[in-house]
Motif scaffolding. Structure first.
Motif, PDB file in Angstrom:
ATOM      1  N   THR A   1      69.962  59.675  45.479  1.00 55.22           N
ATOM      2  CA  THR A   1      70.756  60.367  44.455  1.00 55.22           C
ATOM      3  C   THR A   1      70.023  61.634  44.005  1.00 55.22           C
ATOM      4  O   THR A   1      68.835  61.596  43.700  1.00 55.22           O
ATOM      5  CB  THR A   1      70.989  59.451  43.244  1.00 55.22           C
ATOM      6  N   GLY A   2      70.731  62.761  43.957  1.00 55.86           N
ATOM      7  CA  GLY A   2      70.151  64.004  43.461  1.00 55.86           C
ATOM      8  C   GLY A   2      69.015  64.529  44.319  1.00 55.86           C
ATOM      9  O   GLY A   2      67.965  64.915  43.800  1.00 55.86           O
ATOM     10  N   ILE A   3      69.226  64.575  45.622  1.00 51.41           N
ATOM     11  CA  ILE A   3      68.161  65.013  46.531  1.00 51.41           C
ATOM     12  C   ILE A   3      67.956  66.527  46.442  1.00 51.41           C
ATOM     13  O   ILE A   3      68.911  67.306  46.471  1.00 51.41           O
ATOM     14  CB  ILE A   3      68.492  64.608  47.986  1.00 51.41           C
ATOM     15  N   LEU A   4      66.699  66.929  46.331  1.00 55.85           N
ATOM     16  CA  LEU A   4      66.307  68.337  46.423  1.00 55.85           C
ATOM     17  C   LEU A   4      65.341  68.453  47.593  1.00 55.85           C
ATOM     18  O   LEU A   4      64.162  68.121  47.467  1.00 55.85           O
ATOM     19  CB  LEU A   4      65.643  68.824  45.136  1.00 55.85           C
ATOM     20  N   LYS A   5      65.850  68.901  48.729  1.00 49.96           N
ATOM     21  CA  LYS A   5      65.033  68.951  49.936  1.00 49.96           C
ATOM     22  C   LYS A   5      63.844  69.888  49.764  1.00 49.96           C
ATOM     23  O   LYS A   5      63.895  70.851  49.002  1.00 49.96           O
ATOM     24  CB  LYS A   5      65.889  69.385  51.121  1.00 49.96           C
ATOM     25  N   LYS A   6      62.783  69.584  50.494  1.00 47.69           N
ATOM     26  CA  LYS A   6      61.520  70.306  50.339  1.00 47.69           C
ATOM     27  C   LYS A   6      61.695  71.809  50.527  1.00 47.69           C
ATOM     28  O   LYS A   6      61.148  72.613  49.757  1.00 47.69           O
ATOM     29  CB  LYS A   6      60.487  69.770  51.322  1.00 47.69           C
ATOM     30  N   GLU A   7      62.460  72.209  51.541  1.00 48.71           N
ATOM     31  CA  GLU A   7      62.622  73.642  51.781  1.00 48.71           C
ATOM     32  C   GLU A   7      63.341  74.332  50.635  1.00 48.71           C
ATOM     33  O   GLU A   7      63.051  75.491  50.307  1.00 48.71           O
ATOM     34  CB  GLU A   7      63.356  73.884  53.105  1.00 48.71           C
ATOM     35  N   LYS A   8      64.267  73.629  49.974  1.00 48.84           N
ATOM     36  CA  LYS A   8      64.945  74.196  48.807  1.00 48.84           C
ATOM     37  C   LYS A   8      64.014  74.219  47.594  1.00 48.84           C
ATOM     38  O   LYS A   8      64.059  75.142  46.780  1.00 48.84           O
ATOM     39  CB  LYS A   8      66.201  73.390  48.488  1.00 48.84           C
TER      40      LYS A   8
ATOM     41  N   MET B   1      71.189  69.704  43.445  1.00 51.28           N
ATOM     42  CA  MET B   1      71.078  68.242  43.490  1.00 51.28           C
ATOM     43  C   MET B   1      72.416  67.545  43.254  1.00 51.28           C
ATOM     44  O   MET B   1      72.507  66.328  43.397  1.00 51.28           O
ATOM     45  CB  MET B   1      70.070  67.767  42.440  1.00 51.28           C
ATOM     46  N   MET B   2      73.467  68.298  42.901  1.00 47.68           N
ATOM     47  CA  MET B   2      74.715  67.680  42.462  1.00 47.68           C
ATOM     48  C   MET B   2      75.723  67.330  43.556  1.00 47.68           C
ATOM     49  O   MET B   2      76.381  66.296  43.470  1.00 47.68           O
ATOM     50  CB  MET B   2      75.396  68.584  41.427  1.00 47.68           C
TER      51      MET B   2
END
Length: 317
Positions: free
Chosen positions: A164-171, A292-293
């Motif tokens: 839930t609410g993933i913020l990938k490393k590159e972002k 993240m949404m």
């Protein structure tokens, strides 16, 4: 589908307010910019005073100030460790963690005279009742260990946290995120990663899954690491220091607040502030929140938002 973060409608004129003031006159305003990070803001102010006056802070004083900063981090992480499960429908965690956070605030008041740490960072002599404080840390450590075992054994809760609410490393890199948000996305960013903190037990806490569960676990592990560091930071007494006169120039400071890297810059001219600038960690992390949404249910918005613990006050100066 998408979230637009709209800020800057609350203008407090803090930067202009401090122009023409001495560093000492500016301190009561600086320490109230963001209540969540009062001690962190004061720590940045202290570093600028030390740099501007060419003053060296004794080791005992540095340890005392670092202890207070970890207490502030502890309070806010404990608060979040309660509110994040609460936003997934598990209110019992909020009740338990709120009690621990309240006890920590009372201990902070015992240490420095104020629940929010106003006036905590100074150059005066201080005495710490070390036995009482160490007993508090021992009791807290047991409570946190119980909380960890309890919370990790609730599969329905982690079903809401995981992915839930993933913020990938590159972002996370692209948007220059800091603090827990960055470390939960696999980035080793922490201003405390230096010889002084490592000598007192600091360990970088990093997670790779980049979701709500990662941000929750970073906070939990940092609470445990803060307890370890505060044991090493504890001292019986630190002596008073008298900084000299501040020299004109531009001075900068970086401090790892409970929310991430805090940056402050002050330009002094004729002994008073000509330009004051501060960049709260939330200024960076707010800009990445919308990423993240997507692909999450609407009910997970407060869960994702709380897992980042972003400051409005620190953002809207």
């Amino acid at each position: 589908l998408h979230q637009e973060v709209r800020h800057f409608y609350k203008y407090r004129a803090i930067e202009k307010m401090l122009e023409g003031k001495t560093l000492e006159e500016a301190k009561p305003v600086i320490e109230r910019i963001s209540g969540n990070e009062s001690i962190a803001y004061q720590s940045a102010w202290r570093d600028i005073v030390l740099e501007a006056t060419g003053t060296q802070l004794p080791e005992a004083n540095r340890r005392y100030h670092a202890l207070l900063l970890e207490m502030e981090r502890l309070i806010h992480h404990l608060t979040d460790l309660g509110f994040i499960p609460n936003d997934a429908g598990f209110g019992a965690a909020l009740a338990f963690a709120s009690r621990l956070a309240e006890e920590a605030r009372r201990m902070l008041r015992t240490l420095c005279g104020h629940r929010f740490g106003f006036g905590a960072i100074d150059f005066e002599a201080h005495t710490l009742v070390r036995e009482v404080f160490l007993a508090y840390l021992e009791a807290l450590e047991k409570e946190v260990a119980f909380f960890e075992a309890w919370i990790l054994d609730i599969p329905s809760l982690w079903d809401r946290f995981d992915t839930t609410g993933i913020l990938k490393k590159e972002k996370a890199v692209k948007y220059d995120t800091v603090g827990v948000v960055a470390r939960a996305s696999g980035l080793g960013l922490d201003c405390r990663n230096n010889d002084f903190y490592r000598a007192h037990g600091f360990q970088m806490q990093i997670q790779q899954s980049a979701d709500v569960s990662a941000r929750f676990m970073v906070r939990l592990k940092e609470v445990q690491n803060s307890i370890t560091m505060m044991r090493h930071f504890s001292m019986d007494r630190c002596e008073g220091v008298t900084p000299g006169s501040a020299k004109d120039g531009t001075y900068e400071a970086f401090v790892e607040s409970s929310l991430g890297e805090l940056y402050m810059s002050v330009t002094l001219q004729n002994g008073v502030i000509d330009r004051f600038f501060v960049r709260d960690p939330s200024f960076m992390n707010w800009q990445a929140l919308h990423l993240m949404m997507p692909n999450n249910i609407i009910a997970d918005f407060p869960l994702i938002n709380k897992s980042c613990d972003l400051s409005y006050a620190g953002n809207d100066l």
